[in-house]
Design a protein around this motif. Structure first.
Motif, PDB file in Angstrom:
ATOM      1  N   LEU A 222     -84.175  66.950  -9.116  1.00 31.54           N
ATOM      2  CA  LEU A 222     -84.034  65.597  -8.640  1.00 31.54           C
ATOM      3  C   LEU A 222     -85.061  64.680  -9.292  1.00 31.54           C
ATOM      4  O   LEU A 222     -86.258  64.957  -9.264  1.00 31.54           O
ATOM      5  N   LEU A 223     -84.581  63.577  -9.885  1.00 33.57           N
ATOM      6  CA  LEU A 223     -85.474  62.561 -10.449  1.00 33.57           C
ATOM      7  C   LEU A 223     -85.802  61.510  -9.407  1.00 33.57           C
ATOM      8  O   LEU A 223     -86.954  61.116  -9.247  1.00 33.57           O
ATOM      9  N   LEU A 224     -84.773  61.012  -8.753  1.00 34.55           N
ATOM     10  CA  LEU A 224     -84.951  59.990  -7.732  1.00 34.55           C
ATOM     11  C   LEU A 224     -83.672  59.855  -6.933  1.00 34.55           C
ATOM     12  O   LEU A 224     -82.633  60.399  -7.302  1.00 34.55           O
ATOM     13  N   LYS A 225     -83.774  59.114  -5.824  1.00 38.02           N
ATOM     14  CA  LYS A 225     -82.626  58.958  -4.937  1.00 38.02           C
ATOM     15  C   LYS A 225     -82.716  57.603  -4.245  1.00 38.02           C
ATOM     16  O   LYS A 225     -83.801  57.030  -4.096  1.00 38.02           O
ATOM     17  N   TYR A 226     -81.564  57.108  -3.832  1.00 35.01           N
ATOM     18  CA  TYR A 226     -81.500  55.904  -3.021  1.00 35.01           C
ATOM     19  C   TYR A 226     -80.649  56.198  -1.795  1.00 35.01           C
ATOM     20  O   TYR A 226     -79.497  56.632  -1.908  1.00 35.01           O
ATOM     21  N   PHE A 227     -81.239  55.899  -0.627  1.00 36.63           N
ATOM     22  CA  PHE A 227     -80.482  56.034   0.619  1.00 36.63           C
ATOM     23  C   PHE A 227     -80.293  54.665   1.260  1.00 36.63           C
ATOM     24  O   PHE A 227     -79.211  54.327   1.720  1.00 36.63           O
ATOM     25  N   SER A 228     -81.366  53.898   1.334  1.00 38.73           N
ATOM     26  CA  SER A 228     -81.307  52.574   1.948  1.00 38.73           C
ATOM     27  C   SER A 228     -82.608  51.852   1.618  1.00 38.73           C
ATOM     28  O   SER A 228     -83.530  52.435   1.034  1.00 38.73           O
ATOM     29  N   GLY A 229     -82.676  50.568   1.980  1.00 38.28           N
ATOM     30  CA  GLY A 229     -83.908  49.828   1.801  1.00 38.28           C
ATOM     31  C   GLY A 229     -84.026  49.202   0.429  1.00 38.28           C
ATOM     32  O   GLY A 229     -83.035  48.745  -0.150  1.00 38.28           O
TER      33      GLY A 229
END
Lengths: 115, 116
Positions: B46-53
């Protein structure tokens, strides 16, 4: 526990033979996913388990494919009567919950070559 | 059906060049977005993730990505690449909300080659 383990790393089999792969997830992870990756493509979802229950199977998973996760621990993926089109990397991933904040932990995969 | 499209299949850059890899997805509802990297002979990481905000998310190794909901995009960026960034990069999405099964839908991947 160092991560998700898959065995074997490589498998060469003759067309028509049966093969079985094993995935050992991170021990406390309740979800386990199988993906297939062919050359030049991203992984494609095959199936997933929550504990021992298989909750979804992709249309990619023909009747020749079967997956189990007895006791909600390790999982096996069996392919019967292998075909050349089954040649691919088979990936396993595990998680705690359906959308873990840390993402999913992937194994190194089993590369299947059908000759 | 939900799909993810990565526009660049093979990118070649010199060290210190800036990187931007495009990713678009098709689902119109709530989504969770990921970028994974696969170094030669290694597993997906995993490099990065977006869930919210905050739609601008920062990941490991100096990578960042921006979620633009109106464009259904989640492009990956890095200001200055290094030879060690040579790898395959995958964008992935999970359909969120009540339909969330946790299964990832991946793009076809982008191979990045960084020349020293």
């Amino acid at each position: 526990d160092t991560g998700v383990s898959q065995d074997p790393r490589h498998k060469i089999t003759k067309r028509g033979q049966n093969v079985t792969f094993r995935c050992d997830p991170i021990s406390e992870h309740n979800r386990l996913y199988w993906y297939r990756q062919t050359l030049g493509q991203g992984p494609e979802f095959l199936t997933y388990f929550q504990n021992e229950a298989q909750l979804e199977k992709s249309r990619l998973l023909s009747d020749r494919f079967s997956a189990e996760r007895p006791k909600g621990s390790f999982s096996t993926l069996e392919i019967q009567h292998t075909e050349q089109g089954d040649s691919a990397m088979y990936l396993c991933a595990s998680s705690l919950g359906q959308t873990p904040s840390y993402g999913y932990t992937f194994g190194s995969g089993t590369r299947l070559t059908v000759v | 059906a939900q799909s993810v499209s990565q526009h660049n299949h093979h990118v070649i850059l010199s060290e210190a060049a800036s990187l931007e890899l495009g990713c678009n997805y098709s689902y119109g509802g709530t989504v969770n977005l990921f970028w994974y990297v696969q170094y030669p002979g290694q597993h997906l990481q995993l490099l990065l993730k977006y869930f919210s905000g905050d739609p601008l998310v920062k990941g490991i190794k100096g990578f960042e990505a921006e979620f633009i909901k109106s464009k259904f995009s989640f492009n990956l960026r890095k200001p200055s690449v290094q030879w060690s960034d040579t790898a395959e990069y995958f964008c992935a999405v999970i359909q969120g909300g009540s339909s969330n099964t946790g299964k990832l839908i991946f793009g076809q991947g982008t191979t990045l080659q960084v020349k020293p």
